[in-house]
Design a protein around this motif. Structure first.
Motif, short mmCIF file in Angstrom:
data_model
loop_
_atom_site.label_atom_id
_atom_site.label_comp_id
_atom_site.label_asym_id
_atom_site.label_seq_id
_atom_site.Cartn_x
_atom_site.Cartn_y
_atom_site.Cartn_z
N THR A 98 0.82 -1.33 0.01
CA THR A 98 -0.02 -0.08 -0.06
C THR A 98 0.79 1.35 0.13
O THR A 98 0.46 2.30 -0.72
CB THR A 98 -0.89 0.05 1.24
OG1 THR A 98 -1.79 -1.23 0.98
CG2 THR A 98 -1.76 1.21 1.47
N GLN A 110 -5.78 -3.79 -6.98
CA GLN A 110 -4.65 -2.84 -6.92
C GLN A 110 -3.44 -3.24 -8.02
O GLN A 110 -2.69 -2.36 -8.41
CB GLN A 110 -4.10 -2.80 -5.47
CG GLN A 110 -5.13 -2.09 -4.38
CD GLN A 110 -5.46 -0.77 -4.73
OE1 GLN A 110 -4.45 -0.06 -5.09
NE2 GLN A 110 -6.64 -0.61 -4.83
N CYS A 162 -6.31 -6.75 -3.57
CA CYS A 162 -4.99 -6.95 -4.14
C CYS A 162 -5.08 -7.30 -5.50
O CYS A 162 -4.01 -6.46 -6.04
CB CYS A 162 -4.33 -8.08 -3.18
SG CYS A 162 -3.90 -7.66 -1.77
#
Length: 189
Positions: free
Chosen positions: A56, A95, A92
């Motif tokens: 992140t 992302q 995830c």
């Protein structure tokens, strides 16, 4: 590793992220992540959380080249632990697709995003927040890649769902309406 070292690194890195000091947070996490898997196991909850925090922080610091493989590896771990439809695993994957787009790999980003969108829809529905966000990103990537007609079709459907979900005056709906107006100005239906 000293007792409490990982928890302290996690706390400190989170503070740095909250302050917008993403690169420093990555540095703090880099110092503890390398020895952590050997001490606790590569898929222990505490180690996974540290990797997630670092991925992140990397994404927030615009280091998509480092963040993408971390998000992909984390998605695999989370799927093994909690199943293919685990919310954090899907996040995830999402992302990782954003990272591909940021790296200029639009075709790969679109393919990855469409794949994860199918799974997000199956879990949370067409109008879940994650699905709506990803649908908008996909439409924008199509625009950037020159597929204006498909992007316009996707934006029309997205606009209808945003209006139904949040109301016609919601900022999200108004933003998509503005994009559609601009596309109409270019002669796109």
């Amino acid at each position: 590793m000293a007792p409490g070292e990982l928890a302290e690194a996690d706390r400190h890195a989170q503070e740095l992220i909250d302050e917008g000091r993403f690169a420093q947070a990555v540095g703090v996490l880099d110092d503890v992540i390398d020895p952590a898997p050997a001490a606790l196991g590569s898929e222990s909850a505490q180690v996974v959380e540290l990797f997630l925090l670092r991925a992140t922080a990397l994404a927030l610091s615009d280091d998509a080249a480092r963040a993408r493989p971390e998000f992909t590896a984390l998605a695999d771990v989370l799927e093994r632990q909690a199943g293919r439809d685990d919310e954090r695993a899907l996040l995830c994957h999402q992302q990782a697709a954003y990272c591909l787009a940021q790296l200029g790999e639009t075709t790969r980003a679109l393919h990855a995003a469409e794949e994860v969108l199918t799974r997000i829809r199956a879990v949370g529905g067409e109008r879940s927040d994650d699905a709506l966000d990803l649908r908008q990103a996909i439409a924008m990537w199509r625009l950037r890649s020159g597929d204006t007609g498909q992007a316009a079709r996707e934006l029309h459907a997205l606009y209808a769902d945003l209006r139904a979900q949040y109301g016609p005056q919601a900022p999200e709906a108004l933003q998509v309406a503005e994009m559609l107006d601009r596309l109409r100005g270019r002669g796109t239906p």
